[in-house]
Design a protein around this motif. Sequence first.
Motif, PDB file in Angstrom:
ATOM      1  N   ASN A  69      -3.103   2.715  -5.865  1.00 24.77           N
ATOM      2  CA  ASN A  69      -2.065   2.679  -6.265  1.00 24.77           C
ATOM      3  C   ASN A  69      -1.967   2.372  -7.647  1.00 24.77           C
ATOM      4  OD1 ASN A  69      -0.972   2.132  -3.791  1.00 24.77           O
ATOM      5  ND2 ASN A  69      -1.330  -0.091  -4.089  1.00 24.77           N
ATOM      6  N   TRP A 115       0.941  -1.093   0.178  1.00 23.31           N
ATOM      7  CA  TRP A 115      -0.250   0.041  -0.095  1.00 23.31           C
ATOM      8  C   TRP A 115       0.248   0.892  -0.111  1.00 23.31           C
ATOM      9  CZ3 TRP A 115      -4.058  -1.784  -2.034  1.00 23.31           C
ATOM     10  CH2 TRP A 115      -4.700  -3.282  -1.238  1.00 23.31           C
ATOM     11  N   LYS A 146      -6.248   0.085  -3.513  1.00 19.53           N
ATOM     12  CA  LYS A 146      -6.319  -0.442  -5.377  1.00 19.53           C
ATOM     13  C   LYS A 146      -5.937   0.981  -5.892  1.00 19.53           C
ATOM     14  CE  LYS A 146      -7.148  -5.121  -4.815  1.00 19.53           C
ATOM     15  NZ  LYS A 146      -7.520  -5.985  -5.879  1.00 19.53           N
ATOM     16  N   ARG A 196      -9.969  -1.684   1.013  1.00 25.02           N
ATOM     17  CA  ARG A 196      -9.237  -2.457  -0.472  1.00 25.02           C
ATOM     18  C   ARG A 196      -9.173  -1.913  -1.121  1.00 25.02           C
ATOM     19  NH1 ARG A 196      -5.886  -5.956   0.580  1.00 25.02           N
ATOM     20  NH2 ARG A 196      -4.565  -7.284  -1.675  1.00 25.02           N
ATOM     21  N   GLU A 197     -10.596  -2.070  -1.921  1.00 26.84           N
ATOM     22  CA  GLU A 197     -10.718  -0.854  -3.750  1.00 26.84           C
ATOM     23  C   GLU A 197      -9.730   0.137  -3.678  1.00 26.84           C
ATOM     24  OE1 GLU A 197     -14.474  -2.881  -5.710  1.00 26.84           O
ATOM     25  OE2 GLU A 197     -15.001  -1.579  -3.399  1.00 26.84           O
TER      26      GLU A 197
END
Length: 362
Positions: A334, A300, A331, A327-328
């Motif tokens: 990132n 992360w 992502k 988490r989405e």
Amino acid sequence: MTNHIATEWNENAGSHTQIAYAGLALKDLVAAELNSYFQITYNDNLQKLEEYLGNQSILTLPEIILLEVDENGACFDFVKQIKSNPLFNGIIIVLMSTNNDKSLKLKAMQLKVHDFYIYPFSMSDLRERLNFLVKFKLIKPKLVDISQDVDTTYRMPVGKRFMDLFISGCMILGLSPIMLIVVIAIKLGSKGPVIYKSKRVGTGYKVFDFYKFRSMRTDADKLLIELSTQNQYANEDGGTKAAFVKIKDDPRVTKLGKFLRNSSLDELPQLFNILLGDMSLVGNRPLPVYEAEMLTSNEWSMRFLGPAGLTGLWQITKRGKADMSERERKKLDNFYAQNYSFWLDWKILIRTVPAVFQKEKV
């Protein structure tokens, strides 16, 4: 056995890390899952742990103290004792509890322990967290220090900086009458400063002063820890920490503040952050320091290698939708850090306009 996770590239990083453990309830589970990754000294109770630590020199002290929360709460007094002793300065303290009592977590957070887990939890997550707490401490103990090195890995493209200066400058000039009205309304509506200023972590873990129109009570920061542990407001699952803290139906928000948030007018002072170079128009949202500290793993931390921004991918992708998981969001952050471009920025800016007027905010 715990399932392997993608971030186990460092699974041998803790093989020389020493942990002093105290407790019996989770001892067998910890031994089965962590013995092959760390050097653990087991103590049945706090008294034995205290004796063990008393026999150590500064060269043999463990890097981590892992404690089970006991029924009478003696572990909290023990943590206070550890923190008051200069010899133990820098030791990582992590608590584990088999009791899902939010007041225990509140006490732990007030003592500023490094983490608090409520069983059942993923041992893989615990192992990953312990490894990175140690690695993070050894490299640079403070985010402010880290920024001095990490920030050199990112340079704002000239075209992106020019776009930031031009658009933010035009917006400040065009929206100045609205901002003046907001300033007057806040002054008349409640006591306290017009501008809310907080420390945020942006590109390369750089810490800067982040500006917003105040939409909360003046004691909002003091209430955050308490509210985040209450069932009706907390948005966390089990004992794992959520990196992006959002309080549902936040009682700290004033009536005017609710309107400012729903209309995104509270964000307008960040145009000055953009002029100063702390942020860009498009990027990953800068995080409060306590949230950024939870995102220091290899999976992360990538989000901090891209620009910090006023708006970004996750704001336009699923803004206002209930199924937007933490988490989405990570992502998407990132992805942007790895793929940002002039044209992607314009696409995000264009899609931000309708996203601002969605009813539910994230």
